[in-house]
Design an enzyme around this catalytic site. Structure first.
Site, PDB file in Angstrom:
ATOM      1  N   HIS A   1      -0.040   3.279   2.392  1.00  0.00           N
ATOM      2  CA  HIS A   1       0.933   2.280   1.926  1.00  0.00           C
ATOM      3  C   HIS A   1       1.230   2.478   0.439  1.00  0.00           C
ATOM      4  CE1 HIS A   1      -0.662  -0.614   5.274  1.00  0.00           C
ATOM      5  NE2 HIS A   1      -0.031   0.435   5.762  1.00  0.00           N
TER       6      HIS A   1
ATOM      7  N   TYR B   1       5.123   3.877  -1.559  1.00  0.00           N
ATOM      8  CA  TYR B   1       5.955   3.414  -2.675  1.00  0.00           C
ATOM      9  C   TYR B   1       6.285   4.571  -3.603  1.00  0.00           C
ATOM     10  CZ  TYR B   1       4.537  -1.175  -0.981  1.00  0.00           C
ATOM     11  OH  TYR B   1       4.314  -2.272  -0.181  1.00  0.00           O
TER      12      TYR B   1
END
EC number: 1.17.4.1
Length: 339
Positions: A121, A125
């Site tokens: 995760h 980004y």
């Protein structure tokens, strides 16, 4: 353990061996004997849901990204960098801290898997930034993270509980990050996607959200298993702790979101979105949500984004979403080529 697995009671997991002063013998994990079926169930779902951000066509969002004003671009970049910090904490502190206090050998592996999952995760980004942002914009956002006092306050709040001597308080902290603290940031890409902006980026956030639902559910489940074995008086103490820590975190979150979304008119609904998920967090821990429908009211177009394109809902056993499908290889037979 059945009589066929007498070795279990005469041995330690590697972590147990260390906790026992490095005395005794160590056992290997046995996936053919499951102490808690939920461990295997969650392990299977997490591994079936495995995804990588490089597989999502974020570059298809460049057109709508370039249509955003500089102010909106900065808001998106800062929001995602703030989320990166939270996942960095969860990956390197929160989930790792749950491994020594696991009820089963398999739970240790689930949390090790969670740590890797959260690392993906955080990496995702970076994939978004490298596609949409300049190097200077990325540098500015990371500088903003270390200098924003309200962001740092909410990020630091759970750290002492992760490293607490109390395993149940650590478990609650580990559940709060994926269960509550991230959602004020998740609100922004869903708001934009509802208006036709950054749809592929929001697909990544949906995949992250799908993982967070499993993450929070499992931590809440393990918390309930431990709490229900305690005397009633002790159970009430932990219930009081859960609500107290949540309400303190809510106030920190409100302060941060009002500053983050200042001038964009998004703070109130982002807070409502966070409170909605705070109620879900409490339910996973075995408690009723105290939040009213008015406090958790979210616009229909944003709420619809939770399942749009990814074809998912909050029942994580429903399977993979349509926005990311892993291929399955099957050997062909001679009959397959007879048309």
């Amino acid at each position: 353990m059945s009589n066929n697995n007498k070795y279990y009671d005469k041995s330690f997991s590697p972590l147990g061996y260390v906790a026992n002063g490095q005395k005794g013998v160590m056992r290997s994990i046995n996936w053919n004997v499951i102490n808690d079926p939920k461990d295997l169930e969650v392990w299977t779902r997490v591994t079936q849901n495995f995804w990588l951000p490089e597989k999502i066509p974020v570059s298809n969002d460049l057109k709508s990204w370039n249509e955003l004003t500089p102010e909106w671009k900065q808001l998106v970049t800062r929001t995602f960098t703030g989320l990166t910090l939270l996942d960095t904490i969860q990956c390197t502190l929160g989930d790792i801290a749950q491994i020594p206090n696991s009820l089963t050998d398999h739970e240790q592996f689930v949390y090790a898997n969670f740590s890797f999952m959260v690392g993906v995760h955080a990496r995702s980004y970076g994939t978004i930034f490298s596609t949409l942002n300049t190097s200077d914009e990325i540098e500015e956002a990371h500088e903003w993270v270390i200098n924003n006092e309200k962001l740092q306050a909410r990020a630091k709040f759970l750290v002492p509980y992760y490293t607490s001597d109390d395993p149940l308080k650590s478990k609650i902290a580990a559940a709060l990050m994926p269960g509550f603290l991230l959602y004020g940031g998740f609100y922004l890409p869903f708001y934009l996607a509802a208006r036709g902006k950054l749809p592929n980026t929001s697909d990544i956030i949906r995949l992250i959200l799908r993982d967070k639902v499993i993450h929070n559910y499992y931590s809440g489940y393990k918390y309930r298993l431990k709490v229900q074995k305690l005397p009633k008086e002790k159970q009430e103490e932990y219930k009081k702790f859960v609500f107290e820590i949540l309400y303190k975190l809510i106030e920190l979150e409100k302060d941060f979101l009002r500053e983050l979304y200042d001038g964009f008119g998004l703070a109130d609904e982002a807070i409502a979105f966070s409170l909605y998920n705070a109620g879900k967090f409490l339910q996973n821990c075995g408690y009723e949500s105290p939040f009213t429908p008015e406090e958790t009211k979210i616009s229909p177009e944003v709420f619809a984004q939770l399942s749009a394109r990814a074809d998912e809902n909050h029942d994580f056993f429903s399977g993979n979403g349509s926005s990311y499908i892993m291929g399955v290889t099957e050997e062909t037979q001679d009959d397959d080529w007879e048309f």
